[in-house]
Design a protein around this motif. Structure first.
Motif, PDB file in Angstrom:
ATOM      1  N   VAL A   1       1.111  -1.812  -0.553  1.00 41.11           N
ATOM      2  CA  VAL A   1      -0.118  -0.095   0.898  1.00 41.11           C
ATOM      3  C   VAL A   1       0.914   0.904  -0.388  1.00 41.11           C
ATOM      4  N   VAL A   2       1.144   1.632  -1.076  1.00 36.16           N
ATOM      5  CA  VAL A   2       2.200   3.187  -1.662  1.00 36.16           C
ATOM      6  C   VAL A   2       1.502   4.289  -1.579  1.00 36.16           C
ATOM      7  N   GLU A   3      -0.687   4.530  -2.087  1.00 36.45           N
ATOM      8  CA  GLU A   3      -0.674   5.408  -2.340  1.00 36.45           C
ATOM      9  C   GLU A   3      -1.799   6.031  -1.276  1.00 36.45           C
ATOM     10  N   LYS A   4      -1.761   7.143  -1.494  1.00 36.84           N
ATOM     11  CA  LYS A   4      -2.861   7.926  -0.021  1.00 36.84           C
ATOM     12  C   LYS A   4      -3.434   7.034  -0.268  1.00 36.84           C
ATOM     13  N   ARG A   5      -4.800   6.724  -1.267  1.00 39.15           N
ATOM     14  CA  ARG A   5      -6.330   6.491  -1.263  1.00 39.15           C
ATOM     15  C   ARG A   5      -5.796   4.542  -1.710  1.00 39.15           C
ATOM     16  N   TYR A   6      -6.415   3.994  -1.731  1.00 41.16           N
ATOM     17  CA  TYR A   6      -6.230   2.703  -2.071  1.00 41.16           C
ATOM     18  C   TYR A   6      -7.495   2.386  -2.366  1.00 41.16           C
ATOM     19  N   HIS A   7      -8.266   1.832  -3.559  1.00 41.03           N
ATOM     20  CA  HIS A   7      -9.514   1.581  -4.158  1.00 41.03           C
ATOM     21  C   HIS A   7      -9.168   0.018  -4.146  1.00 41.03           C
TER      22      HIS A   7
ATOM     23  N   MET B   1       9.511 -10.171 -17.509  1.00 45.41           N
ATOM     24  CA  MET B   1       8.642 -10.110 -17.143  1.00 45.41           C
ATOM     25  C   MET B   1       8.718  -8.613 -17.050  1.00 45.41           C
ATOM     26  N   ILE B   2       6.510  -8.561 -17.195  1.00 42.08           N
ATOM     27  CA  ILE B   2       6.286  -7.054 -17.036  1.00 42.08           C
ATOM     28  C   ILE B   2       6.660  -6.982 -16.385  1.00 42.08           C
ATOM     29  N   VAL B   3       6.577  -5.074 -16.016  1.00 39.03           N
ATOM     30  CA  VAL B   3       6.402  -4.356 -14.575  1.00 39.03           C
ATOM     31  C   VAL B   3       5.635  -3.113 -14.799  1.00 39.03           C
ATOM     32  N   GLY B   4       4.129  -4.082 -13.903  1.00 38.90           N
ATOM     33  CA  GLY B   4       2.961  -2.610 -14.242  1.00 38.90           C
ATOM     34  C   GLY B   4       2.427  -2.465 -12.810  1.00 38.90           C
ATOM     35  N   ARG B   5       1.216  -2.099 -12.367  1.00 39.33           N
ATOM     36  CA  ARG B   5       0.510  -1.591 -11.498  1.00 39.33           C
ATOM     37  C   ARG B   5      -0.591  -3.182 -12.006  1.00 39.33           C
ATOM     38  N   ASP B   6      -1.298  -3.489 -12.888  1.00 39.38           N
ATOM     39  CA  ASP B   6      -2.055  -4.365 -13.205  1.00 39.38           C
ATOM     40  C   ASP B   6      -1.640  -5.528 -12.413  1.00 39.38           C
ATOM     41  N   GLN B   7      -1.967  -6.352 -12.004  1.00 43.43           N
ATOM     42  CA  GLN B   7      -2.839  -7.836 -11.061  1.00 43.43           C
ATOM     43  C   GLN B   7      -2.062  -9.047 -12.022  1.00 43.43           C
ATOM     44  N   LYS B   8      -2.071  -8.793 -13.118  1.00 35.90           N
ATOM     45  CA  LYS B   8      -1.820  -9.964 -13.647  1.00 35.90           C
ATOM     46  C   LYS B   8      -0.304  -9.287 -14.763  1.00 35.90           C
TER      47      LYS B   8
ATOM     48  N   ILE C   1       6.093  -8.137 -11.910  1.00 35.54           N
ATOM     49  CA  ILE C   1       5.831  -7.587 -11.172  1.00 35.54           C
ATOM     50  C   ILE C   1       5.077  -6.485 -10.556  1.00 35.54           C
ATOM     51  N   VAL C   2       4.185  -5.938  -9.277  1.00 36.67           N
ATOM     52  CA  VAL C   2       2.975  -5.336  -9.872  1.00 36.67           C
ATOM     53  C   VAL C   2       3.876  -4.158  -8.588  1.00 36.67           C
ATOM     54  N   ILE C   3       3.484  -2.969  -9.344  1.00 36.03           N
ATOM     55  CA  ILE C   3       3.946  -1.809  -8.323  1.00 36.03           C
ATOM     56  C   ILE C   3       2.748  -1.421  -8.431  1.00 36.03           C
ATOM     57  N   PRO C   4       1.439  -0.765  -7.381  1.00 32.41           N
ATOM     58  CA  PRO C   4       0.103  -0.561  -7.675  1.00 32.41           C
ATOM     59  C   PRO C   4       0.306   0.290  -6.982  1.00 32.41           C
ATOM     60  N   GLY C   5       0.921   1.446  -7.729  1.00 33.73           N
ATOM     61  CA  GLY C   5       1.179   3.125  -8.060  1.00 33.73           C
ATOM     62  C   GLY C   5       0.432   3.545  -9.346  1.00 33.73           C
ATOM     63  N   SER C   6      -0.727   5.017  -9.044  1.00 37.47           N
ATOM     64  CA  SER C   6      -1.058   4.911  -9.832  1.00 37.47           C
ATOM     65  C   SER C   6      -0.482   6.030 -11.397  1.00 37.47           C
TER      66      SER C   6
ATOM     67  N   LEU D   1      10.949   5.392 -13.354  1.00 32.91           N
ATOM     68  CA  LEU D   1       8.941   5.007 -13.290  1.00 32.91           C
ATOM     69  C   LEU D   1       8.959   5.214 -12.892  1.00 32.91           C
ATOM     70  N   ASP D   2       8.711   7.000 -13.551  1.00 31.69           N
ATOM     71  CA  ASP D   2       7.663   8.393 -13.540  1.00 31.69           C
ATOM     72  C   ASP D   2       8.355   8.377 -11.777  1.00 31.69           C
ATOM     73  N   VAL D   3       7.985   8.612 -10.420  1.00 29.89           N
ATOM     74  CA  VAL D   3       7.980   8.745  -8.788  1.00 29.89           C
ATOM     75  C   VAL D   3       9.007   7.723  -8.088  1.00 29.89           C
ATOM     76  N   TYR D   4       8.791   6.553  -9.099  1.00 28.93           N
ATOM     77  CA  TYR D   4       9.921   5.200  -8.795  1.00 28.93           C
ATOM     78  C   TYR D   4      10.936   5.005  -9.296  1.00 28.93           C
ATOM     79  N   ASN D   5      12.000   4.838  -8.461  1.00 24.83           N
ATOM     80  CA  ASN D   5      13.081   4.282  -8.353  1.00 24.83           C
ATOM     81  C   ASN D   5      14.366   3.206  -7.832  1.00 24.83           C
ATOM     82  N   PHE D   6      14.666   3.016  -9.109  1.00 22.60           N
ATOM     83  CA  PHE D   6      15.402   1.768  -8.652  1.00 22.60           C
ATOM     84  C   PHE D   6      16.984   1.472  -8.310  1.00 22.60           C
TER      85      PHE D   6
END
Length: 274
Positions: free
Chosen positions: A16-22, A128-135, A138-143, A190-195
């Protein structure tokens, strides 16, 4: 930040990294639950001043924390959330040993506060696919991320990174890329995410075992101190190299000089009398 672990393992764990998580059945949610009885927007996880609250969105079947139905409740590590038939365990990532046990794999290490040093292992067997989709792999749940943001795969001694036409772009060492190769120590953003890209530990980079100290230090043998008088190798004319007379020798010489003076005085006195 919290980590959500699904008891039935039907979903990968979420951070949970967002201020609002739907949470709900609609595809726009951060967490999509498609089972019967889940409303399109069923509930929200809201972060306020480093505190987390589960808020029910007037859902039909409700939200439950530790077995009790709630409309709004602060949640803590160890709590059990139930939405429909899905049970979610709330974890504190700071208490987890999240680092990989092996250093023989490529990985992405988060350098932003969003993911708190989390390690993402890169599979050696497939892209490997990186994104916010559950499929995604690597899932990063950020808007800020696209549903399928980038593809990453191992190509020999490097990683090959391909942007999947993401909305906010992929940056390698602060340069926007479409396709690029990355090596150990490179920075991926990836925008605000740094690795940071970390390569497998190579044989030549491993710490070498040092020899015991006693094998590294050469033994130095000291010369024994001799009781014999020191013999000077330089000429004895040098004042610092003369053998100085001892006290007894000086006394003996003084008496001899006095005797000679007395004898000389006697001889002179006798000569005058004559």
């Amino acid at each position: 930040m919290l980590k959500l672990h699904f008891k039935d393992n039907q979903h990968p764990a979420l951070w949970v990294v967002e201020k609002r998580y739907h949470i709900g059945s609609a595809t726009e949610n951060h967490l999509v639950l498609t089972e019967p009885g889940i409303d399109p927007v069923h509930a929200k996880l809201v972060q306020e001043n480093n505190r987390y609250f589960l808020k029910d969105n007037n859902s039909t079947t409700g939200c439950f924390v530790n077995g009790q139905r709630v409309t709004q409740k602060e949640i803590f590590p160890g709590d059990m959330i139930r939405i429909g038939k899905t049970e979610i365990i709330v974890l504190d990532p700071r208490s987890l040993a999240d680092k990989p046990s092996s250093t023989g794999l490529w990985r992405l290490v988060s350098e932003s506060s969003w993911l708190s040093g989390k390690h993402f292992i890169i599979s050696p067997n497939k892209p490997m696919i990186v994104g916010r989709d559950q499929k995604c792999d690597i899932v990063i749940p950020g808007s800020h991320l696209s549903r399928r943001h980038l593809e990453i795969r191992i190509d020999g001694n490097v990683l090959r990174i391909k942007d999947l036409k993401s909305a906010n772009g992929t940056f390698l060492n602060e340069m926007k890329i479409d396709i690029a190769t990355a090596g150990n120590g490179d920075r991926l953003r990836l925008d605000v995410y740094n690795f940071r890209v970390v390569a497998p530990e190579l044989e030549e980079n491993k710490t070498q075992v040092r020899k015991p100290m006693k094998e590294m230090v050469r033994t130095i043998q000291r010369k024994e101190v001799s009781d014999e008088p020191k013999r000077w190798k330089t000429r004895p004319t040098s004042p610092g190299n003369r053998v100085e007379p001892t006290y007894n020798e000086q006394k003996k010489q003084l008496f001899m000089m006095i005797g000679l003076l007395i004898a000389a005085a006697a001889i002179i006195a006798t000569a005058l009398l004559w």
